[in-house]
Design a protein around this motif. Structure first.
Motif, short mmCIF file in Angstrom:
data_model
loop_
_atom_site.label_atom_id
_atom_site.label_comp_id
_atom_site.label_asym_id
_atom_site.label_seq_id
_atom_site.Cartn_x
_atom_site.Cartn_y
_atom_site.Cartn_z
N UNK A 34 123.78 -38.78 -7.08
CA UNK A 34 125.03 -38.79 -7.83
C UNK A 34 124.91 -39.75 -9.01
N UNK A 35 125.38 -39.30 -10.19
CA UNK A 35 125.27 -40.08 -11.42
C UNK A 35 126.59 -40.64 -11.89
N UNK A 36 127.70 -40.04 -11.53
CA UNK A 36 129.00 -40.53 -11.99
C UNK A 36 130.12 -39.63 -11.51
N UNK A 37 131.36 -40.14 -11.65
CA UNK A 37 132.54 -39.39 -11.25
C UNK A 37 133.05 -38.55 -12.42
N UNK A 38 133.34 -37.29 -12.12
CA UNK A 38 133.94 -36.41 -13.13
C UNK A 38 135.45 -36.31 -12.96
N UNK A 42 143.29 -35.66 -4.38
CA UNK A 42 143.45 -35.99 -2.96
C UNK A 42 142.52 -35.22 -2.05
N UNK A 43 142.05 -34.05 -2.50
CA UNK A 43 141.15 -33.25 -1.66
C UNK A 43 139.72 -33.74 -1.71
N UNK A 44 139.31 -34.37 -2.80
CA UNK A 44 137.91 -34.80 -2.88
C UNK A 44 137.54 -35.23 -4.28
N UNK A 45 136.24 -35.20 -4.56
CA UNK A 45 135.68 -35.74 -5.79
C UNK A 45 134.75 -34.71 -6.42
N UNK A 46 134.65 -34.81 -7.74
CA UNK A 46 133.64 -34.08 -8.49
C UNK A 46 132.67 -35.11 -9.08
N UNK A 47 131.38 -34.92 -8.80
CA UNK A 47 130.35 -35.84 -9.25
C UNK A 47 129.36 -35.11 -10.16
N UNK A 48 128.87 -35.84 -11.15
CA UNK A 48 127.71 -35.37 -11.90
C UNK A 48 126.47 -35.79 -11.13
#
Length: 286
Positions: A34-38, A42-48
């Protein structure tokens, strides 16, 4: 400067596409670093993310609260199945019931300023956002009239990243994208600094005298030590009575002379009692 003169244009500040990772974020899920947060919901995260082969992707990962809900996990899997198969480059299954579900959407073309790179990134982010929206059910149309309180999932307050298993450990795979030469040079520099510190300390203290003086050893001499051994006086010598008066036994003394203690050979008797009377009560001795 006149009013007609135009001011130089200030370039707009570039907004980064991804924010830095936080301490609670996992460094790696599956084969993707994982390189960073996009984005965060509340359901979750998107990561680069990027795998070890250099392929970029967008990783959608469930939050801690949604990952503990069986129905939310089922909605996440159903949403991943609806994404075209050629866009899913990695995922885990519901068999990992102790982990948060995640799915990698891609591949994303490396950012080289071209339109294809921007398009691939937007497509991956859009599919990742749709997966998390399916978990929240926020895009389901309203079927009836809006009545009562707003709908809220019981796990929406638990927004930390879901549990993950980090195995094998990232060392030394995490250093594949870093410069091994820089790490080697830093280690060599540290070693040289340590050797220089030891050399300076040796040069400063090599001629210093000892802090503690050497022990004093007396030189040899011709001194003779004489030890006097007490002996019993021979018979016939005057002795002192317990009361302190000399006894009349033995040879008489010459008038005008005091009797010498001990025998005629100059020895000192050791069986003479101390002056004074001996108390009969043992308690009176102290």
């Amino acid at each position: 400067m006149t009013a007609t003169e135009s001011r130089p244009a200030v370039p707009a500040q570039e907004v980064p596409t991804a924010l830095p990772l936080q301490p609670e974020d996992p460094p790696r899920v599956g084969d993707f670093w994982l390189r960073g947060r996009l984005s965060v919901t509340p359901a979750g995260y998107l990561y680069a993310a990027r795998n070890e082969d250099g392929m970029h992707a967008v990783v959608a990962m469930m939050a801690e609260g949604s990952a503990d809900d069986a129905a939310a996990r089922e909605r996440f899997e159903r949403a991943v199945d609806e994404v075209p198969a050629d866009l899913i480059v990695g995922r885990n299954t519901d068999d990992d019931d102790d982990l948060a579900l995640w799915a990698a959407v891609g591949p994303v073309v490396a950012d080289n300023g071209s339109s294809s790179s921007e398009d691939s990134r937007q497509i991956a982010e859009r599919h990742g956002a749709e997966i998390l929206s399916a978990v929240l059910m926020d895009r389901i149309p309203q079927l009836g009239k809006v009545r009562g309180p707003d709908f809220l999932h019981y796990w929406e307050s638990r927004r930390r990243p879901g549990l993950f298993r980090l195995w094998p450990l990232p060392w030394p795979a995490a250093l594949k994208s870093a410069s091994w030469l820089a790490i080697l040079l830093s280690l060599v520099t540290m070693l040289l600094l340590m050797l220089a510190a030891l050399l300076i300390a040796w040069l400063l203290f090599k001629d210093k005298p000892n802090v503690d003086p050497d022990p004093l050893i007396p030189p040899p001499s011709n001194t003779v030590t004489v030890t006097i051994t007490p002996t019993t006086p021979p018979p016939g010598t005057p002795s002192t009575s317990p009361s302190g008066s000399p006894s009349t036994t033995g040879s008489p003394t010459t008038p005008g002379t005091s009797p010498t203690p001990g025998g005629t050979d100059g020895t000192i008797p050791t069986n003479l009692p101390s002056s004074g009377s001996i108390p009969t009560n043992p308690a009176d001795r102290y």
